[in-house]
Design a protein around this motif. Sequence first.
Motif, PDB file in Angstrom:
ATOM      1  N   TYR A  73       0.866  -1.167   0.000  1.00 51.11           N
ATOM      2  CA  TYR A  73       0.000   0.000   0.000  1.00 51.11           C
ATOM      3  C   TYR A  73       0.906   1.220   0.000  1.00 51.11           C
ATOM      4  CZ  TYR A  73      -3.685  -3.267   1.055  1.00 51.11           C
ATOM      5  OH  TYR A  73      -4.560  -4.312   0.987  1.00 51.11           O
ATOM      6  N   LEU A  74       0.498   2.248  -0.709  1.00 52.22           N
ATOM      7  CA  LEU A  74       1.325   3.444  -0.855  1.00 52.22           C
ATOM      8  C   LEU A  74       0.772   4.602  -0.045  1.00 52.22           C
ATOM      9  CD1 LEU A  74       1.868   3.375  -4.734  1.00 52.22           C
ATOM     10  CD2 LEU A  74       3.386   2.491  -2.950  1.00 52.22           C
ATOM     11  N   GLU A  75       1.691   5.423   0.426  1.00 57.55           N
ATOM     12  CA  GLU A  75       1.299   6.703   0.999  1.00 57.55           C
ATOM     13  C   GLU A  75       1.237   7.706  -0.144  1.00 57.55           C
ATOM     14  OE1 GLU A  75       3.376   7.977   4.540  1.00 57.55           O
ATOM     15  OE2 GLU A  75       4.083   5.923   4.848  1.00 57.55           O
ATOM     16  N   ILE A  76       0.537   8.784   0.057  1.00 60.95           N
ATOM     17  CA  ILE A  76       0.364   9.764  -1.016  1.00 60.95           C
ATOM     18  C   ILE A  76       1.713  10.276  -1.525  1.00 60.95           C
ATOM     19  CG2 ILE A  76       0.078  11.788   0.455  1.00 60.95           C
ATOM     20  CD1 ILE A  76      -2.189  12.623  -1.556  1.00 60.95           C
ATOM     21  N   GLY A  77       2.686  10.437  -0.662  1.00 69.12           N
ATOM     22  CA  GLY A  77       4.005  10.913  -1.072  1.00 69.12           C
ATOM     23  C   GLY A  77       4.790   9.915  -1.906  1.00 69.12           C
ATOM     24  N   GLU A  78       4.361   8.663  -1.906  1.00 71.07           N
ATOM     25  CA  GLU A  78       5.034   7.625  -2.685  1.00 71.07           C
ATOM     26  C   GLU A  78       4.482   7.497  -4.107  1.00 71.07           C
ATOM     27  OE1 GLU A  78       6.320   4.076   0.075  1.00 71.07           O
ATOM     28  OE2 GLU A  78       4.219   4.619   0.446  1.00 71.07           O
ATOM     29  N   LEU A  79       3.414   8.210  -4.399  1.00 75.77           N
ATOM     30  CA  LEU A  79       2.819   8.132  -5.734  1.00 75.77           C
ATOM     31  C   LEU A  79       3.699   8.881  -6.735  1.00 75.77           C
ATOM     32  CD1 LEU A  79      -0.940   8.745  -4.908  1.00 75.77           C
ATOM     33  CD2 LEU A  79       0.113   6.595  -5.628  1.00 75.77           C
ATOM     34  N   ASP A  80       4.379   8.140  -7.558  1.00 75.13           N
ATOM     35  CA  ASP A  80       5.257   8.705  -8.586  1.00 75.13           C
ATOM     36  C   ASP A  80       4.464   8.767  -9.893  1.00 75.13           C
ATOM     37  OD1 ASP A  80       7.430   9.622 -10.015  1.00 75.13           O
ATOM     38  OD2 ASP A  80       8.289   7.619 -10.270  1.00 75.13           O
ATOM     39  N   VAL A  81       3.574   9.737  -9.982  1.00 77.30           N
ATOM     40  CA  VAL A  81       2.652   9.845 -11.107  1.00 77.30           C
ATOM     41  C   VAL A  81       3.375  10.474 -12.295  1.00 77.30           C
ATOM     42  CG1 VAL A  81       0.468  10.810 -11.906  1.00 77.30           C
ATOM     43  CG2 VAL A  81       0.702  10.059  -9.531  1.00 77.30           C
ATOM     44  N   ARG A  93      -8.742   5.265   1.883  1.00 76.40           N
ATOM     45  CA  ARG A  93      -7.613   5.554   2.757  1.00 76.40           C
ATOM     46  C   ARG A  93      -7.666   4.557   3.906  1.00 76.40           C
ATOM     47  NH1 ARG A  93      -4.879  10.569   2.268  1.00 76.40           N
ATOM     48  NH2 ARG A  93      -5.987  11.955   0.848  1.00 76.40           N
ATOM     49  N   ARG A  94      -6.527   3.987   4.186  1.00 78.60           N
ATOM     50  CA  ARG A  94      -6.390   3.088   5.330  1.00 78.60           C
ATOM     51  C   ARG A  94      -5.281   3.679   6.179  1.00 78.60           C
ATOM     52  NH1 ARG A  94      -6.719  -2.272   1.579  1.00 78.60           N
ATOM     53  NH2 ARG A  94      -8.904  -1.991   1.036  1.00 78.60           N
ATOM     54  N   ASP A  95      -5.692   4.442   7.179  1.00 79.36           N
ATOM     55  CA  ASP A  95      -4.771   5.271   7.950  1.00 79.36           C
ATOM     56  C   ASP A  95      -4.107   6.240   6.969  1.00 79.36           C
ATOM     57  OD1 ASP A  95      -5.366   4.123  10.459  1.00 79.36           O
ATOM     58  OD2 ASP A  95      -4.076   2.426   9.976  1.00 79.36           O
ATOM     59  N   ARG A  96      -2.794   6.160   6.819  1.00 77.28           N
ATOM     60  CA  ARG A  96      -2.126   7.076   5.887  1.00 77.28           C
ATOM     61  C   ARG A  96      -1.873   6.417   4.531  1.00 77.28           C
ATOM     62  NH1 ARG A  96       2.160   5.303   9.343  1.00 77.28           N
ATOM     63  NH2 ARG A  96       3.914   4.583   8.081  1.00 77.28           N
ATOM     64  N   PHE A  97      -2.336   5.178   4.373  1.00 73.31           N
ATOM     65  CA  PHE A  97      -2.109   4.434   3.138  1.00 73.31           C
ATOM     66  C   PHE A  97      -3.313   4.513   2.208  1.00 73.31           C
ATOM     67  CE2 PHE A  97       0.655   2.437   6.278  1.00 73.31           C
ATOM     68  CZ  PHE A  97       1.872   2.560   5.631  1.00 73.31           C
ATOM     69  N   LEU A  98      -3.022   4.408   0.915  1.00 75.39           N
ATOM     70  CA  LEU A  98      -4.066   4.448  -0.110  1.00 75.39           C
ATOM     71  C   LEU A  98      -4.206   3.076  -0.743  1.00 75.39           C
ATOM     72  CD1 LEU A  98      -2.887   7.706  -1.897  1.00 75.39           C
ATOM     73  CD2 LEU A  98      -4.697   7.498  -0.182  1.00 75.39           C
ATOM     74  N   ALA A  99      -5.424   2.749  -1.138  1.00 76.13           N
ATOM     75  CA  ALA A  99      -5.686   1.486  -1.821  1.00 76.13           C
ATOM     76  C   ALA A  99      -6.872   1.677  -2.752  1.00 76.13           C
ATOM     77  CB  ALA A  99      -5.994   0.388  -0.811  1.00 76.13           C
TER      78      ALA A  99
END
Length: 99
Positions: free
Chosen positions: A37-45, A69-75
């Motif tokens: 699961y990625l955090e928003i800052g890990e999204l390399d769009v 959102r799952r806590d600070r993670f995205l799915a």
Amino acid sequence: MLSASREIAASLPHGYHASTPLDTLLLLHVAEDDARYLEIGELDVPGATSPRVVARWVAALEKEGLIDRRDRFLALSEKGHRLVIATMEAVYAAQRALD
């Protein structure tokens, strides 16, 4: 699809490739396929003009019910997963029709 988007973004001037919502969904799909699961800052769009643009799209995709959102993670949500699979199948079908 994500690799193609990266190549397109790399070949165009900065800011001219605008598939941020689809690329975000694809990134989350690939991450989940790798059991991450990625955090928003890990999204390399690819082609994203700024982290603020990505954050706005994440909020819009969440509001649309395509990501959770799952806590600070995205799915991807179930709806988002179905949309990504349907989109990939449509692209593959179009490619097969051209062959």
